[in-house]
Design an enzyme around this catalytic site. Structure first.
Site, PDB file in Angstrom:
ATOM      1  N   PRO A  20      49.549  33.664  46.782  1.00 12.52           N
ATOM      2  CA  PRO A  20      50.313  32.659  47.530  1.00 12.52           C
ATOM      3  C   PRO A  20      49.700  31.273  47.358  1.00 12.52           C
ATOM      4  O   PRO A  20      48.479  31.130  47.308  1.00 12.52           O
ATOM      5  CB  PRO A  20      50.192  33.136  48.990  1.00 12.52           C
ATOM      6  CG  PRO A  20      49.869  34.594  48.894  1.00 12.52           C
ATOM      7  CD  PRO A  20      49.040  34.740  47.657  1.00 12.52           C
ATOM      8  N   GLN A  49      41.888  34.531  52.683  1.00  9.90           N
ATOM      9  CA  GLN A  49      42.349  35.806  53.238  1.00  9.90           C
ATOM     10  C   GLN A  49      41.192  36.686  53.671  1.00  9.90           C
ATOM     11  O   GLN A  49      41.293  37.411  54.660  1.00  9.90           O
ATOM     12  CB  GLN A  49      43.219  36.537  52.220  1.00  9.90           C
ATOM     13  CG  GLN A  49      44.610  35.957  52.066  1.00  9.90           C
ATOM     14  CD  GLN A  49      45.489  36.763  51.124  1.00  9.90           C
ATOM     15  OE1 GLN A  49      45.061  37.758  50.551  1.00  9.90           O
ATOM     16  NE2 GLN A  49      46.724  36.336  50.950  1.00  9.90           N
ATOM     17  N   HIS A  71      51.149  46.394  49.069  1.00 17.64           N
ATOM     18  CA  HIS A  71      49.981  45.703  49.627  1.00 17.64           C
ATOM     19  C   HIS A  71      49.783  46.071  51.093  1.00 17.64           C
ATOM     20  O   HIS A  71      48.643  46.228  51.556  1.00 17.64           O
ATOM     21  CB  HIS A  71      50.138  44.183  49.480  1.00 17.64           C
ATOM     22  CG  HIS A  71      49.706  43.655  48.153  1.00 17.64           C
ATOM     23  ND1 HIS A  71      50.456  43.809  47.022  1.00 17.64           N
ATOM     24  CD2 HIS A  71      48.583  42.992  47.774  1.00 17.64           C
ATOM     25  CE1 HIS A  71      49.827  43.243  45.999  1.00 17.64           C
ATOM     26  NE2 HIS A  71      48.687  42.753  46.418  1.00 17.64           N
TER      27      HIS A  71
END
Length: 352
Positions: free
Chosen positions: A131, A104, A317
């Site tokens: 995730p 990410q 988030h």
């Protein structure tokens, strides 16, 4: 505060590692020196953990940054980025810290390198509190490709909690710029599919049980095809079980959810929970799910032009990502327009 540094309070909003990741990404891409204080102050054990430290060091290496304060447990760092360079970079998380969280922060940075980037990453591929790496490749990547960028992915070994040890190779070619996107009409769900797996000594019948409980809830939304398998011992040698679900629509939207077996949980609950999360996304009507929305706003902020994306509820988030982006890029402003159970996020990107 040191001259020229923009200070970011890591205790605000989400109060965890995401503030740090977003700040590092924008800092590296736009060459903005930053100081992040009160890192992970909202967590039970504040400060940098192994996976956060490795993420900082990875981006540091990619842009030859000057870095102060980066050590385990540190609650404050200073980061002065330079030019992002292509090449091969290696990061080894000694724990089961998430490889997905490394991706990410590193993949958007690599898009603006001066040549191709190869990432060799070690850590957790399928872990709690992040995730699963399969979600990143099968759900986030198709959404990223709408902006005109992608990556190649090779899974060498899986790493599960608590040992980690997973290995992946990721290749990213740079882009001249990201394209703006308009994702406001989800359309009809056309395909629901996924993967249900076990590994190690966990019997494959549990993969079938996970899938059957997910399929039972999802079948009213269309045909469901979930592959059940046991991981090759050379790839997944420790004990684990989980499920990844993907839904596609006739307007090319890609949504997803996942579940991972955890201690004291009933196997049937894991499949049901993953299915229910996907069904909740269906009902809200967004064009992306909750785990993609906070990552896609980074791409929107960097795109060359105005993007509009319909989401469901605005997650904490996502609010955190927008806060950090607007702090570091004052020329970029987000607008959130509420429409029933959905919200449209609008943003004119800086075009870098």
């Amino acid at each position: 505060m040191s001259k020229g540094l923009i200070e970011i309070d890591g205790s605000l909003l989400e109060g965890g590692g995401q503030i740090l990741r977003i700040a590092l990404t924008i800092s590296a891409i736009k060459k903005i020196p930053i100081r992040v204080v009160k890192i992970r102050a909202g967590r039970g054990k504040p400060g940098l953990m192994e996976q956060h430290l490795k993420g900082i060091e990875l981006v540091r290496d990619m842009c030859d940054a000057k870095l102060n304060g980066a050590q385990l447990g540190s609650t404050e760092i200073e980061f002065w980025p330079n030019k992002i360079r292509g090449g091969t970079y290696t990061s080894k998380i000694k724990t089961a810290g998430s490889i997905t969280l490394l991706l990410q922060v590193a993949v958007p940075v690599a898009l603006f390198a001066d040549s191709a980037v190869l990432l060799n990453l070690t850590g957790g591929t399928n872990t709690e509190m992040a995730p699963q790496v399969d979600y990143y490749t099968e759900v986030f990547r198709p959404n990223m490709e709408k902006f005109g960028a992608t990556f190649d992915f090779e899974l060498k070994k899986r790493g599960y909690f608590p040992k980690g040890g997973g290995e992946v190779k990721v290749t990213i070619d740079p882009v001249p710029h990201l394209n703006p996107v308009t994702l406001t009409d989800r359309g009809k769900i056309t395909d629901i599919y996924g993967w249900s797996y076990t590994s190690g000594s966990v019997p494959i019948r549990l993969a079938y049980l996970l899938a059957e409980n997910a399929e039972r809830l999802l079948k009213e939304y269309g045909h469901v095809a979930i592959q059940k398998y046991k991981e090759d011992p050379k790839v997944g040698f420790d004990n684990s079980s989980g499920i990844i679900l993907v839904a596609e629509t006739d307007n090319h939207c890609v949504l997803g959810s996942s579940g991972l077996f955890r201690k004291n949980a009933k196997v049937e609950e894991i499949g049901e929970e993953a299915a229910k999360k996907l069904i909740d996304t269906f009902k809200e009507g967004g064009c992306v799910d909750e785990h993609t929305q906070d990552q896609i706003v980074i791409l929107m902020a960097l795109a060359k032009g105005e993007s509009k994306v319909r989401i469901g509820s605005v997650t904490l988030h996502t609010k955190t990502a927008i806060f950090v982006i607007e702090l570091l890029l004052p020329q970029v402003k987000f607008e959130i327009i509420s429409e029933g159970t959905t919200n449209i996020i609008k943003c004119r990107g800086c075009g870098t």
